[in-house]
Design a protein around this motif. Structure first.
Motif, PDB file in Angstrom:
ATOM      1  N   LYS A 286       0.542  -1.450  -0.142  1.00 13.19           N
ATOM      2  CA  LYS A 286      -0.006   0.206  -0.098  1.00 13.19           C
ATOM      3  C   LYS A 286       0.461   1.067  -0.303  1.00 13.19           C
ATOM      4  O   LYS A 286       0.231   2.148  -0.608  1.00 13.19           O
ATOM      5  CB  LYS A 286      -0.931   0.001   0.903  1.00 13.19           C
ATOM      6  CG  LYS A 286      -1.925  -1.425   1.058  1.00 13.19           C
ATOM      7  CD  LYS A 286      -2.065  -1.079  -0.152  1.00 13.19           C
ATOM      8  CE  LYS A 286      -3.986  -2.467  -0.070  1.00 13.19           C
ATOM      9  NZ  LYS A 286      -3.776  -3.495  -0.265  1.00 13.19           N
TER      10      LYS A 286
ATOM     11  N   LYS B 230       2.090   1.503  -3.827  1.00  7.98           N
ATOM     12  CA  LYS B 230       1.261   2.170  -4.527  1.00  7.98           C
ATOM     13  C   LYS B 230       1.007   3.548  -3.937  1.00  7.98           C
ATOM     14  O   LYS B 230       0.061   4.182  -5.478  1.00  7.98           O
ATOM     15  CB  LYS B 230      -0.203   1.654  -4.265  1.00  7.98           C
ATOM     16  CG  LYS B 230      -0.276   0.211  -4.356  1.00  7.98           C
ATOM     17  CD  LYS B 230      -1.288  -0.872  -4.569  1.00  7.98           C
ATOM     18  CE  LYS B 230      -2.009  -1.132  -4.977  1.00  7.98           C
ATOM     19  NZ  LYS B 230      -3.643  -2.057  -5.144  1.00  7.98           N
TER      20      LYS B 230
ATOM     21  N   THR C 290      -6.972  -6.184  -7.122  1.00  3.02           N
ATOM     22  CA  THR C 290      -7.361  -5.252  -7.438  1.00  3.02           C
ATOM     23  C   THR C 290      -6.685  -5.694  -8.683  1.00  3.02           C
ATOM     24  O   THR C 290      -6.558  -5.122  -9.813  1.00  3.02           O
ATOM     25  CB  THR C 290      -7.288  -3.951  -7.260  1.00  3.02           C
ATOM     26  OG1 THR C 290      -5.402  -3.809  -7.249  1.00  3.02           O
ATOM     27  CG2 THR C 290      -7.888  -3.503  -6.058  1.00  3.02           C
TER      28      THR C 290
ATOM     29  N   THR D 136      -0.640  -4.471  -7.673  1.00  4.17           N
ATOM     30  CA  THR D 136       0.253  -4.820  -7.348  1.00  4.17           C
ATOM     31  C   THR D 136       1.145  -5.994  -8.333  1.00  4.17           C
ATOM     32  O   THR D 136       2.449  -5.673  -9.206  1.00  4.17           O
ATOM     33  CB  THR D 136       0.109  -5.522  -6.125  1.00  4.17           C
ATOM     34  OG1 THR D 136      -0.360  -4.862  -5.526  1.00  4.17           O
ATOM     35  CG2 THR D 136       1.883  -5.993  -5.554  1.00  4.17           C
TER      36      THR D 136
HETATM   37  C1  PLP Z   1      -4.172  -4.715  -1.076  1.00  2.00           C
HETATM   38  C2  PLP Z   1      -3.616  -5.802  -0.733  1.00  2.00           C
HETATM   39  C3  PLP Z   1      -2.877  -6.530  -1.617  1.00  2.00           C
HETATM   40  C4  PLP Z   1      -3.524  -6.609  -3.055  1.00  2.00           C
HETATM   41  O1  PLP Z   1      -2.581  -6.175  -3.869  1.00  2.00           O
HETATM   42  P1  PLP Z   1      -3.345  -5.480  -4.833  1.00  2.00           P
HETATM   43  O2  PLP Z   1      -2.398  -3.881  -6.265  1.00  2.00           O
HETATM   44  O3  PLP Z   1      -4.948  -5.317  -5.049  1.00  2.00           O
HETATM   45  O4  PLP Z   1      -3.664  -6.947  -6.292  1.00  2.00           O
HETATM   46  C5  PLP Z   1      -1.937  -7.700  -1.157  1.00  2.00           C
HETATM   47  N1  PLP Z   1      -1.680  -7.476  -0.244  1.00  2.00           N
HETATM   48  C6  PLP Z   1      -2.102  -7.010   1.395  1.00  2.00           C
HETATM   49  C7  PLP Z   1      -1.458  -7.089   2.689  1.00  2.00           C
HETATM   50  C8  PLP Z   1      -2.496  -6.432   0.650  1.00  2.00           C
HETATM   51  O5  PLP Z   1      -3.074  -4.932   1.552  1.00  2.00           O
END
Ligand code: PLP
Length: 311
Positions: free
Chosen positions: A42, A45, A182, A185
Motif C-alpha cells: 500500500k 501504491k 485489484t 501490485t
Molecule cells: C491490498 C493488498 C494486496 C492486493 O494488492 P492489489 O494491488 O490490490 O492486487 C495484497 N496483499 C495485501 C496485504 C494487501 O493489503
C-alpha cells in the motif's frame, strides 16, 4: 514535506525454507517491514500518488474502502505523515450510525481516525456507484477539492510504485509469487520481472475479471493466476487457514495476514508438496503486509466461535 521522505527502504529477502527432496528454496520479500505503519504494497501504491498530489498542491486526499481496508489504514497514516487531510469513504452506512460502537469493534477505522482521517459512511449502493460523476461532485461540494485515489489504491501511478518492489538482485529467482486483490501490485511486479521469470498471482477473492485488469496495466505474458486458494472469497477464512497461519508463525517467526498473504503461502506450500513446482526452483514470495487486519479478523472469528489468529 521533503523529497527524501518518499524514498522507501527496500525490503530484505528472507530464506523461509529449503525443501530438501526437490531442492526448492522459498524466500519471502519482507515488504511488511518497510514501515511500521504504512506497510507493504500500500505504501508502494501511494508513493507516486503522494508525489502527484504534492506537485498539484492538493491539501486533501480522498479514497474508498471497506471497513477493514489496509488501503484506508495506509492512506490515513500517509496523510498524517506527509501533511494531507484525508477522507475515507467507507462502505456501509450502518457503521456511521453509532460511531463509538463501530470504533470499539473496528481497529482499522479507529486507527484511521487517530491519524486524522475523516470518515464518510455510504450505503452499499452509493459505494457501488462511486465512480459516478455526480457522487464525486457531491463529495467535492462537501469537502472541497481533493486528490482522488481509487479503491485499493490502484491506478497507473500505483503500478509505477509497485514496479520498484523487485530489485536487481531478485533476477536470480525462477518464480515470483504475490497476492492479488485489484491486480495493481502484480502488474507492477510483472512489468519489472525478467522474461525468464514466471510471476504467479494468488487472488484473495473469487472472480474472473482479474486477468483482464492485469492485462490493462501490463503487456507481458510471463504470469499466471493460481485461483485455487481463495478460501471461499474475499476475507473468508476457515480453521484450516487459521491453523496454517498460526503454525507458520510458530515455525518461521513471521506473521501472515488472513486475507492475503496467509492464503498465498498456504497455496505455495500446497503446490510444493504436490510437486507443482519443478525441482531446483527458487521461489520469491512477496509479503505485502496487511497485518493491521488481524485484530479485526479475530473479532469476527470469535463471534463465529472459530479459532483465533495468534498475535
Ligand atoms: C491490498 C493488498 C494486496 C492486493 O494488492 P492489489 O494491488 O490490490 O492486487 C495484497 N496483499 C495485501 C496485504 C494487501 O493489503
Amino acid at each position: 514535506m521533503q523529497e527524501a521522505d518518499l524514498n522507501l527502504n527496500s525490503s530484505k529477502n528472507q530464506l523461509v525454507a529449503h525443501f530438501e527432496a526437490a531442492n526448492i528454496s522459498l524466500y519471502l520479500k519482507r515488504e511488511d517491514l518497510i514501515d511500521p505503519f504504512i506497510s507493504g504494497n500500500k505504501f508502494r501504491k501511494l508513493k507516486y500518488n503522494l508525489e502527484e498530489a504534492l506537485n498539484g498542491k492538493f491539501k486533501t486526499l480522498l479514497t474508498f474502502g471497506g471497513a477493514y481496508s489496509n488501503h484506508i489504514a495506509a492512506t490515513a497514516a500517509a496523510g498524517e505523515r506527509f501533511g494531507f487531510k484525508t477522507i475515507g469513504v467507507i462502505r456501509g452506512e450502518e457503521l456511521g450510525e453509532d460511531l463509538d460502537k463501530t470504533l470499539q469493534l473496528n481497529a482499522t477505522l479507529k486507527y484511521a481516525i487517530s491519524c486524522g482521517m475523516q470518515l464518510e459512511f455510504v450505503s452499499r449502493e452509493a459505494y457501488r456507484n462511486k465512480a459516478n460523476l455526480k457522487f464525486i461532485e457531491d463529495l467535492k461540494s462537501k469537502y472541497g477539492e481533493f486528490y482522488l485515489i481509487p479503491e485499493g489504491g490502484t491506478n497507473k501511478l500505483a503500478i509505477r510504485g509497485c514496479e520498484e518492489i523487485l530489485q536487481k538482485e531478485d533476477k536470480e529467482f525462477d518464480f515470483i509469487c504475490c497476492c492479488v486483490g485489484t491486480g495493481g501490485t502484480i502488474s507492477g511486479i510483472i512489468n519489472s520481472s525478467t522474461p525468464e521469470q514466471k510471476v504467479l498471482g494468488f487472488p484473495a477473492l473469487k472472480g474472473n475479471w482479474l486477468a483482464s485488469e492485469i492485462k490493462e496495466y501490463s503487456n507481458k505474458e510471463n504470469w499466471k493466476l493460481i485461483t485455487a486458494y481463495h478460501f471461499g472469497g474475499y476475507a473468508k477464512t476457515d480453521s484450516t487457514l487459521i491453523s496454517f497461519i498460526n503454525n507458520f508463525r510458530k515455525e518461521y517467526h513471521i506473521p501472515l495476514d488472513p486475507v492475503y498473504t496467509g492464503k498465498m503461502l498456504y497455496g505455495i506450500f500446497d503446490m510444493i508438496q504436490s510437486s507443482t513446482f519443478p525441482q531446483n526452483s527458487r521461489i520469491l514470495a512477496v509479503h505485502t503486509g496487511g497485518l493491521q487486519g488481524i485484530e479485526g479478523m479475530n473479532k469476527m472469528l470469535s463471534k463465529k466461535n472459530l479459532p483465533l489468529l495468534d498475535v
